[in-house]
Design a protein around this motif. Sequence first.
Motif, PDB file in Angstrom:
ATOM      1  N   LEU A  73       2.093   5.648  11.462  1.00  0.00           N
ATOM      2  CA  LEU A  73       2.060   6.616  12.558  1.00  0.00           C
ATOM      3  C   LEU A  73       2.732   6.039  13.798  1.00  0.00           C
ATOM      4  CD1 LEU A  73       0.773   9.432  13.263  1.00  0.00           C
ATOM      5  CD2 LEU A  73      -1.112   8.136  14.231  1.00  0.00           C
ATOM      6  N   SER A  74       2.436   4.803  14.091  1.00  0.00           N
ATOM      7  CA  SER A  74       3.028   4.129  15.237  1.00  0.00           C
ATOM      8  C   SER A  74       4.544   4.041  15.088  1.00  0.00           C
ATOM      9  CB  SER A  74       2.430   2.731  15.382  1.00  0.00           C
ATOM     10  OG  SER A  74       3.120   1.997  16.353  1.00  0.00           O
ATOM     11  N   HIS A  75       4.988   3.708  13.907  1.00  0.00           N
ATOM     12  CA  HIS A  75       6.426   3.565  13.651  1.00  0.00           C
ATOM     13  C   HIS A  75       7.150   4.908  13.763  1.00  0.00           C
ATOM     14  CE1 HIS A  75      10.136   2.078  11.930  1.00  0.00           C
ATOM     15  NE2 HIS A  75      10.081   3.039  11.031  1.00  0.00           N
ATOM     16  N   LYS A  76       6.568   5.955  13.176  1.00  0.00           N
ATOM     17  CA  LYS A  76       7.236   7.260  13.133  1.00  0.00           C
ATOM     18  C   LYS A  76       7.192   8.014  14.452  1.00  0.00           C
ATOM     19  CE  LYS A  76       6.772   8.176   8.223  1.00  0.00           C
ATOM     20  NZ  LYS A  76       6.222   9.051   7.193  1.00  0.00           N
ATOM     21  N   PHE A  77       6.096   7.915  15.200  1.00  0.00           N
ATOM     22  CA  PHE A  77       5.916   8.780  16.357  1.00  0.00           C
ATOM     23  C   PHE A  77       5.776   8.071  17.696  1.00  0.00           C
ATOM     24  CE2 PHE A  77       4.250  11.178  12.711  1.00  0.00           C
ATOM     25  CZ  PHE A  77       5.071  12.295  12.778  1.00  0.00           C
ATOM     26  N   PHE A  78       5.520   6.760  17.707  1.00  0.00           N
ATOM     27  CA  PHE A  78       5.232   6.077  18.966  1.00  0.00           C
ATOM     28  C   PHE A  78       6.083   4.824  19.204  1.00  0.00           C
ATOM     29  CE2 PHE A  78       1.338   8.377  17.821  1.00  0.00           C
ATOM     30  CZ  PHE A  78       1.159   9.126  18.964  1.00  0.00           C
ATOM     31  N   ASP A 115      -8.033  -1.597   5.382  1.00  0.00           N
ATOM     32  CA  ASP A 115      -6.617  -1.903   5.139  1.00  0.00           C
ATOM     33  C   ASP A 115      -5.784  -0.625   5.074  1.00  0.00           C
ATOM     34  OD1 ASP A 115      -7.426  -4.511   5.044  1.00  0.00           O
ATOM     35  OD2 ASP A 115      -6.950  -4.818   2.919  1.00  0.00           O
ATOM     36  N   TYR A 116      -6.336   0.422   4.451  1.00  0.00           N
ATOM     37  CA  TYR A 116      -5.608   1.698   4.367  1.00  0.00           C
ATOM     38  C   TYR A 116      -5.472   2.328   5.754  1.00  0.00           C
ATOM     39  CZ  TYR A 116      -3.974   6.202   2.674  1.00  0.00           C
ATOM     40  OH  TYR A 116      -3.218   7.350   2.458  1.00  0.00           O
ATOM     41  N   LYS A 117      -6.523   2.262   6.554  1.00  0.00           N
ATOM     42  CA  LYS A 117      -6.457   2.785   7.927  1.00  0.00           C
ATOM     43  C   LYS A 117      -5.382   2.046   8.726  1.00  0.00           C
ATOM     44  CE  LYS A 117     -11.285   4.172   8.625  1.00  0.00           C
ATOM     45  NZ  LYS A 117     -12.501   3.864   9.402  1.00  0.00           N
ATOM     46  N   LYS A 118      -5.345   0.732   8.586  1.00  0.00           N
ATOM     47  CA  LYS A 118      -4.350  -0.082   9.275  1.00  0.00           C
ATOM     48  C   LYS A 118      -2.937   0.313   8.847  1.00  0.00           C
ATOM     49  CE  LYS A 118      -3.335  -4.979  10.074  1.00  0.00           C
ATOM     50  NZ  LYS A 118      -3.727  -6.348   9.717  1.00  0.00           N
ATOM     51  N   PHE A 119      -2.751   0.526   7.547  1.00  0.00           N
ATOM     52  CA  PHE A 119      -1.461   0.962   7.008  1.00  0.00           C
ATOM     53  C   PHE A 119      -1.053   2.305   7.616  1.00  0.00           C
ATOM     54  CE2 PHE A 119       0.276   3.886   3.750  1.00  0.00           C
ATOM     55  CZ  PHE A 119       1.554   3.353   3.616  1.00  0.00           C
ATOM     56  N   LEU A 120      -1.982   3.264   7.637  1.00  0.00           N
ATOM     57  CA  LEU A 120      -1.681   4.591   8.186  1.00  0.00           C
ATOM     58  C   LEU A 120      -1.360   4.526   9.674  1.00  0.00           C
ATOM     59  CD1 LEU A 120      -4.279   6.952   6.470  1.00  0.00           C
ATOM     60  CD2 LEU A 120      -1.838   6.738   5.993  1.00  0.00           C
ATOM     61  N   ILE A 178       0.860  -1.183   0.000  1.00  0.00           N
ATOM     62  CA  ILE A 178       0.000   0.000   0.000  1.00  0.00           C
ATOM     63  C   ILE A 178       0.895   1.232   0.000  1.00  0.00           C
ATOM     64  CG2 ILE A 178      -1.729   1.300   1.286  1.00  0.00           C
ATOM     65  CD1 ILE A 178      -2.780  -1.323   2.375  1.00  0.00           C
ATOM     66  N   ASN A 179       0.561   2.193  -0.853  1.00  0.00           N
ATOM     67  CA  ASN A 179       1.303   3.448  -0.938  1.00  0.00           C
ATOM     68  C   ASN A 179       0.524   4.566  -0.266  1.00  0.00           C
ATOM     69  OD1 ASN A 179       3.489   2.497  -2.662  1.00  0.00           O
ATOM     70  ND2 ASN A 179       1.926   2.315  -4.247  1.00  0.00           N
ATOM     71  N   ALA A 185      -5.859  15.019  -1.648  1.00  0.00           N
ATOM     72  CA  ALA A 185      -6.908  14.994  -2.679  1.00  0.00           C
ATOM     73  C   ALA A 185      -7.284  13.555  -3.038  1.00  0.00           C
ATOM     74  CB  ALA A 185      -6.432  15.746  -3.916  1.00  0.00           C
ATOM     75  N   GLU A 186      -6.271  12.680  -3.120  1.00  0.00           N
ATOM     76  CA  GLU A 186      -6.542  11.276  -3.423  1.00  0.00           C
ATOM     77  C   GLU A 186      -7.344  10.626  -2.301  1.00  0.00           C
ATOM     78  OE1 GLU A 186      -2.436  10.574  -6.033  1.00  0.00           O
ATOM     79  OE2 GLU A 186      -2.545   9.906  -3.944  1.00  0.00           O
ATOM     80  N   GLU A 187      -7.005  10.947  -1.055  1.00  0.00           N
ATOM     81  CA  GLU A 187      -7.754  10.400   0.079  1.00  0.00           C
ATOM     82  C   GLU A 187      -9.207  10.863   0.050  1.00  0.00           C
ATOM     83  OE1 GLU A 187      -5.929  11.234   3.844  1.00  0.00           O
ATOM     84  OE2 GLU A 187      -4.314   9.784   3.505  1.00  0.00           O
ATOM     85  N   ASN A 188      -9.419  12.133  -0.269  1.00  0.00           N
ATOM     86  CA  ASN A 188     -10.794  12.652  -0.342  1.00  0.00           C
ATOM     87  C   ASN A 188     -11.610  11.897  -1.384  1.00  0.00           C
ATOM     88  OD1 ASN A 188     -10.374  14.534   1.663  1.00  0.00           O
ATOM     89  ND2 ASN A 188      -9.850  16.176   0.243  1.00  0.00           N
TER      90      ASN A 188
END
Length: 154
Positions: free
Chosen positions: A83-88, A74-79, A3-4, A9-12
């Motif tokens: 987020l967990s990796h970068k900030f937590f 799946d996209y929510k899980k990816f995000l 998943i990329n 705009a793409e998310e919207n």
Amino acid sequence: MKINHLTSAEENLMTLFWQLDSFYLKDIMEKHPEPKPHQNTVSTYLKILVEKGFLSTEKEGRIFKYTVLIPQADYKKFLLKELSHKFFNNSGKEILDFLLNTKLVSQENLKEHFNVNWELRPLKVKEPALEYADAILNPKKKKKNKEKKKKKKS
């Protein structure tokens, strides 16, 4: 499937696509809220999302039918993993602490989710007994107690 990341705009647009699941360009133009983007703009985004693997196409005559390939969950899980990796530090506990401290999740939310009857309270730390400090800081109190004991014995 990898998943990329999506642009804002793409998310919207994907939010609308996830609701439709399978659709034609005309469906998007009808369902998109005002102000509606130009049809060429939407068409360009559709091509990008097909390239990124979020959508598939099926040609029906002269038009394309689009189908969502990556579910929103799946996209929510990816995000959330990103987020967990970068900030937590990949810690679910740190995420939960953050959510509770910023009041994005309440104790009531947790009770409803886990269907339990408990309450979170701040940890009470037992204060250390400072006998030596008391003796140094309050010498009069101890002397008085000794004098009272001597008077009672007399």
